[in-house]
Each structure stands twice: as C-alpha cells, then as structure tokens.
Motif scaffolding. Structure first.
Motif, PDB file in Angstrom:
ATOM      1  N   SER B  43       3.157  -1.000  -2.209  1.00  0.00           N
ATOM      2  CA  SER B  43       2.764  -1.000  -0.789  1.00  0.00           C
ATOM      3  C   SER B  43       1.347  -0.499  -0.642  1.00  0.00           C
ATOM      4  O   SER B  43       0.566  -1.040   0.147  1.00  0.00           O
ATOM      5  CB  SER B  43       3.700  -0.112   0.022  1.00  0.00           C
ATOM      6  N   ASP B 158       5.169  -7.162   3.051  1.00  0.00           N
ATOM      7  CA  ASP B 158       5.707  -5.974   2.380  1.00  0.00           C
ATOM      8  C   ASP B 158       7.221  -5.934   2.541  1.00  0.00           C
ATOM      9  O   ASP B 158       7.723  -5.545   3.589  1.00  0.00           O
ATOM     10  CB  ASP B 158       5.077  -4.698   2.950  1.00  0.00           C
ATOM     11  N   GLU B 159       7.915  -6.347   1.524  1.00  0.00           N
ATOM     12  CA  GLU B 159       9.383  -6.392   1.528  1.00  0.00           C
ATOM     13  C   GLU B 159       9.925  -6.926   2.845  1.00  0.00           C
ATOM     14  O   GLU B 159      10.707  -6.257   3.529  1.00  0.00           O
ATOM     15  CB  GLU B 159       9.954  -4.994   1.258  1.00  0.00           C
TER      16      GLU B 159
HETATM   17 MG    MG Z   1       6.749   0.007  -0.491  1.00  0.00          MG
END
Ligand code: MG
Ligand code: ATP
Lengths: 287, 336
Positions: B43, B158-159
């Motif tokens: 991240s 991000d995910e």
């Molecule tokens: Mg992360």
C-alpha cells in the motif's frame, strides 16, 4: 403465554417509575394551569377568585411580553449563529496539528464548565465594567470612550456572555464529528483535486449536518431558559426574556396568576419550537 | 499514455525504513499486480505513486517526467480504495462527476462522461441513489466509475475486492479485466489473493520487506522463482521445502517441490510417508503427509483420493520440476 406473562411483568416492573415521573410532571403543570386561571396576588392574600382567561389576556397584551419574546428569540438565534459558525471554525482549527493542541483544546472547552452565575459576574465586573473592566481599559488605552455595556448594549452583552458559554459545547461536538470523517474519503477528495474551500463545502459541511442539528436542538432548549446572566447583570429591564418576565410578574409584582399564565405561554411556545426542531432533526437524522 | 518508472524510490516513517530502494518500470497499458505478505509495503508503494505519501528519496517518473513532487491531482492517476471511499451524501451521479466538477469541466461534457461510464459499469439505473442504498459490488463499481471518468494515465487499485464475498469477487475480477481490455490503460493492482494475482496480471511484482524481490509474468514466477521467498509465496497450496540429506543429493541447501508436482503411489516411490490429513475439495484432494525426509508435505491428488488418514503412501517428485536453492535462499538455475 410466556411472552405475555413476561410482558405483563415488565409493565408492572416499570410502572412505579413511570407513575412517579408522570406525577412529577403533571402536578406542577396542573397547579400552574390552575393558578393561571385565578386572580392570585401575594399582596392581597385570601382574596383569590376565578377569573377565567383574564391573566392570559393581560399577559399577552402587555407590551413587555412582546419585548420579552423578541429578546428570547434574538438571544437564541444570535447565540446559535455564533456558536455554530464559531464552533465550526474552531473545530477546523483544532483538527489541525497545531503546537500545544491538547492544552488549547482544554482551554477551549473550559468555559462550558463555569456556572452561568459565576461567568456573568466575571464578565460584569472584570470585562464589561465601564470603569474597571478590561474592555474599558483597552478602549481608554487607545484613546476611545469606554462602552458601558449593560446600559448601552444590554442584549448584546448578554448574547456575548451566553455565547462564550455555549461556543465550547458546539466546538466539542463538531470537532468529534470532523475527526470521524473517513480518512480514505479525504484522500479520495485529494485525488479528485478538491481545493480547500470546495472540500469544506462539499465534503465536510454535509458530514457536519447531523451534529449541527443536534447542537441546535440541545442549545435551543437551554437558551430559551437563560436567566442567571440577565438576573446577575441587572439587564432584565431592557434585555429581559420570557423566563425573566415570568420571574418579574411573580416575584417582583407578586402576581402569581399572571406569572403562571406567562409560564404556560412559555411552555406552549417552547413546544411549538420543539415541534419544528424535531421535524427538522428527524429529516436530517434520516438522511 | 501511461508509463510509470520508479527510480531508487525510498520511504521512511521517522526512523523506520519501509521502502529501502525500489526500482520498477511499468509499460503503457500493462496490468501490474503487487503482492507480498501483510505489512511489506504494498500500500505504501502504491500511495507513493499516487502522491498520497511523500517520497523520502528517488524519482517517480510518469510519462517521462518526474512527478515525485507533484500533488496527487496533478499526476493524472486515479485510485480505487479498499473501502470504496464514496462520498456518502452525494448521489452516484455526483460521486462520479465530482472529480470532473473540481477540474472545472463544463456541465454537458460531465453529463456525457458520467452517462458513458455508468453504461460501461451497468450503473445507469442507480445514478440517483445514495451509496448506502447500493450493494457492495455496486459501490465498488461506482468507485471504479469515479476513477475512469477522469481518463487517467493509470489506475491504482488497493485491494479493491477484499470486502466482497467470494462469488462477487470472481465477477468483479472479470469486470476489471474486461475494463482493462476495453480501456487499454495502465493498471497497478495490490492484492493478497493468489488467484487474482495469477489471473489478472501481465506482470507480478513480489515485494518482501519493501524490496522488490522479483518481477515477472505469473507463469515465470510460478515456474522459475528466483528465491525461496518467491517460491513460497506464489502458488497455492504452498510449495513444499525439504532440506538436509535429500537436498544434498541434488547439490542444494534446500529443494522445493509444488504439491501438484508429486506423484503418489501405494506401492513404491522415492519417499515414504503416512497420510495425516486429507482435505477434499471435490475436484482435488490435498493430502498432508508425514514423511521421514522432510516432515509434513502437501500433495495434490486429482479427484477424490480414496486413501484416508493413517494409510502408508509413497511420493515421487517430478524430476524436472524440482527447484533448488542455495544457503542464501537464491535459486540455483539449470535444475538437475
Ligand atoms: Mg495494504
Ligand atoms: N503513516 C505511517 N506511519 C508509520 N508507519 C507506517 C505508516 N503507514 C504504514 N506504516 C508501516 O509501513 C509498513 C507497510 O505498510 P503497508 O500499509 O504498505 O503494508 P501492506 O503491504 O499494504 O500490508 P497489507 O497487506 O496488510 O495491507 C507497515 O509496517 C506499517 O506499519
């Protein structure tokens, strides 16, 4: 069966407190209504007579009533405006990483803990006193004529004192709200290239809508009841609000009947305000 | 256009170095997936590219010019957040339009773009709803819609699917891949999910403690991991590692064999073992086998395997599927 029994048991269990609360409310209310229909003057005891709505007629046609109603409304609106606008700005400031943030926060919250009587005395004698007050000294030191606050601007003086007390409350609630703004939402706005003012207007302000309504509701309830600041500073004549007028009728004119009628009028007015507030809040809390 | 080059990018939080030195070149239109264990800096690296964090050193070159000091909005990138980060009090329409409005685009143009994005993402019927009146998958689509209307040079995810249930995840995965084909835009995608990484990526970047451990296509990483770390990270279930005497026979410190590259037999084989546990997935059975050579090994058997716990069994690794590693955990090439 079991559920019906438990329900009955539940009702029985809460019944005493409900009854006590109900009596607690209804007895004074009923007595006040009863007094408001009597000619009841403390200077003329033993001569009470039933006069129907004469007290209401006198109270509602008294020019002092309109002045008091106007003062009540001006006080409520002015303090609400100051505490919400100022509270939002202060909350935005306190949300920043400024030096000594914790101390500053504590200082900002402090006025809320001061008793209204004490704060009124402090303001009266230390700040707004035309001879020995800090404001007078400031004015004099720049060569201006000092302002005699309570004689020249009594309502403004009361508004300043009350706003000083309620600003921290609004700040505190709005600060918590600002801090609960989702971090990723801030970042999304950053990615969208939102300039600071637009960020405040489109993201922060809608997020604050609910806490602002809560502040309005709670403050209105208390601001309709302001009394100590007016009584202590002796501004009841020009700046008296409804509670002060009721006090004046009952304890200075010894007219219990008229004061009771005024009390009932105040209750009705407060309920009208509450009705609109609850509707407004209901809409906002849904949204 | 959308080329992104990271040159000696570093990131420290106080005294803690999270990204020691990252170098990476991403080509225009490429779908790059960052994987790595939790806390390895995926991240952080993505946020450095987005501009949500400041670099402590190095250059982030977007389309040929250094963007490391530019604010996020000036980099021409769009980000899709894990929690969607939709503006809760705005309608779907306004959520998608917000970035364009902030950029000062004229109204009719905004409306046309929003309509087009809504159509691409099947959101046309929901344009006047608030985010809380949408399902998780629809919210994620709104977040993607908000990203695509700005026609960014690259998308950062991000995910994005980790809050969705398994079925929806499969569907959204396909939708994102479809979107990538339609738009042809560069995409950088952070995930924990092996399947997402293997199926979506043109190239996978494996991160280990902030270092780029290996970069390659999914099959390159699967077939030729450079290190023990990558070998253990890519593939599910995990690769089996055996060290000691057996590894010595292969002139290696450690050897690794994937569960799907071991043959089973109840009569004879290279290594002897006892079945300890069997996981039946229907199409496959994962057997956990206690062996003398290397402790408990996992083996994949196709279909329903009929032997249960306690049964004696022989394992034979496929000769040319054995990965060898030296004492530093680096792969020894030209497998025996
Ligand atoms: Mg992360
Ligand atoms: N603002 C910050 N201040 C200090 N340390 C931070 C900060 N943000 C992240 N870190 C640290 O940086 C490291 C990497 O964090 P990062 O969020 O990039 O991990 P990740 O690979 O995305 O993990 P996950 O897969 O769990 O999301 C972590 O050890 C984390 O504690």
């Amino acid at each position: 069966m079991a559920t019906q029994q438990t329900r009955l048991l539940g009702k029985l269990a809460v019944a005493p407190s409900v009854i006590v609360l109900f009596l607690w409310m209804i007895v004074p209310l009923a007595l006040t209504i009863w007094f408001s229909l009597l000619r009841y003057n403390l200077l003329d005891p033993g001569n009470e007579s039933f006069v129907w709505f004469l007290n209401y007629e006198y109270f509602l046609t008294d020019p002092a009533f309109f002045a008091a109603l106007g003062n009540s409304l001006k006080l409520v609106f002015a303090v609400l405006a100051i505490s919400i606008i100022g509270g939002t700005l202060l909350a935005l400031l306190l949300d920043q990483a400024i030096v000594g943030r914790n101390i500053v926060r504590l200082m900002v919250i402090a006025p809320f803990f001061v008793m209204p009587t004490v704060s009124a005395l402090v303001w009266k004698n230390m700040f707004m006193h035309p001879v020995s007050g800090l404001f007078a000294w400031l004015m004099k030191s720049v060569g201006l004529e000092p302002v005699d606050w309570f004689a020249q601007y009594p309502l403004t003086a009361v508004i300043i004192m009350v706003a000083w007390q309620w600003l921290p409350f609004a700040t505190l609630i709005l600060l918590t709200a600002i801090q609960s703004l989702d971090e990723e939402q801030k970042e999304a706005a950053e990615m969208d290239g939102t300039p600071p003012l637009s960020y405040f207007y489109y993201i922060v302000l809608p997020h604050l809508a609910r806490p602002i309504t809560v502040v309005i509701l709670i403050e209105t309830i208390f601001l309709l009841n302001v009394f100590a600041e007016i009584y202590v500073t002796g501004t009841g004549g020009p700046a008296g609000n409804l509670p002060y007028l009721v006090y004046f009728q009952g304890l200075l004119n010894f007219d219990v009947g008229g004061a009771s009628a005024g009390g009932i009028v105040a209750v009705v007015l407060a309920n009208i305000v509450a009705f609109f507030l609850i509707r407004m809040i209901g809409r906002n809390l849904e949204g | 256009m959308g080329t992104i080059v990271l040159k000696d990018v570093q990131k420290r939080f106080g005294d803690v170095t999270i990204i020691p030195n990252a170098n990476l070149a991403i080509k225009n239109g490429e779908f790059v997936v960052f994987v790595g264990p939790s806390g390895c800096g995926k991240s952080t690296l993505l946020r450095l590219i987005a501009g949500l964090e400041d670099v402590s050193g190095g250059e982030i070159i977007i389309d040929g010019s250094d963007a490391a000091q530019l604010p996020p909005a000036k980099r021409g990138l769009s980000m899709v957040f894990q929690s969607y980060a939709l503006y809760p009090h705005m309608s779907v329409r306004n959520n998608i339009a917000f970035g364009l409005k902030m950029a000062g685009m004229p109204k009719p143009e905004i409306e046309a773009k929003v309509a087009k994005a809504a159509q691409t993402l099947n959101l046309t019927d929901y344009l006047d709803r608030k985010p809380r009146q949408l399902s998780g998958g629809q919210r994620q689509r709104v977040a993607i819609g908000r990203a695509i209307v700005r026609q960014p040079k690259a998308f950062l995810f991000d995910e994005p699917l980790s809050n969705l249930d398994a079925a929806l995840r499969v569907q959204m995965r396909l939708e994102i891949m479809q979107l990538h084909q339609t738009l042809g835009a560069t995409m950088i995608y952070v995930t924990h999910d092996q399947v997402e990484a293997m199926t979506m990526a043109d190239r996978i970047v494996v991160l280990n403690k902030g270092n780029v451990e290996q970069v390659g296509s999914p099959l390159e990483l699967y077939n030729n991991p450079d290190s023990l770390f990558v070998a253990g990270f890519i593939g599910s279930p995990k690769m089996n590692f055996v060290s000691g005497e057996v590894a010595g026979q292969y002139q290696a410190q450690t050897i690794g064999v994937r569960p799907e590259h071991i043959a089973l037999s109840s009569q004879s084989g290279a290594w002897e073992g006892t079945i300890a546990l069997a996981e039946h997935l229907g199409a496959d059975t994962f057997l956990h086998i206690d062996t003398k050579v290397g402790g408990r090994l996992t083996v994949r058997a196709a279909g329903e395997y009929d032997q249960g716990p306690g049964a004696k069994i022989w394992l034979t690794p496929e000769k040319n599927r054995i990965h060898r590693f030296d004492q530093n955990g680096r792969a020894i090439k030209n497998a025996a």
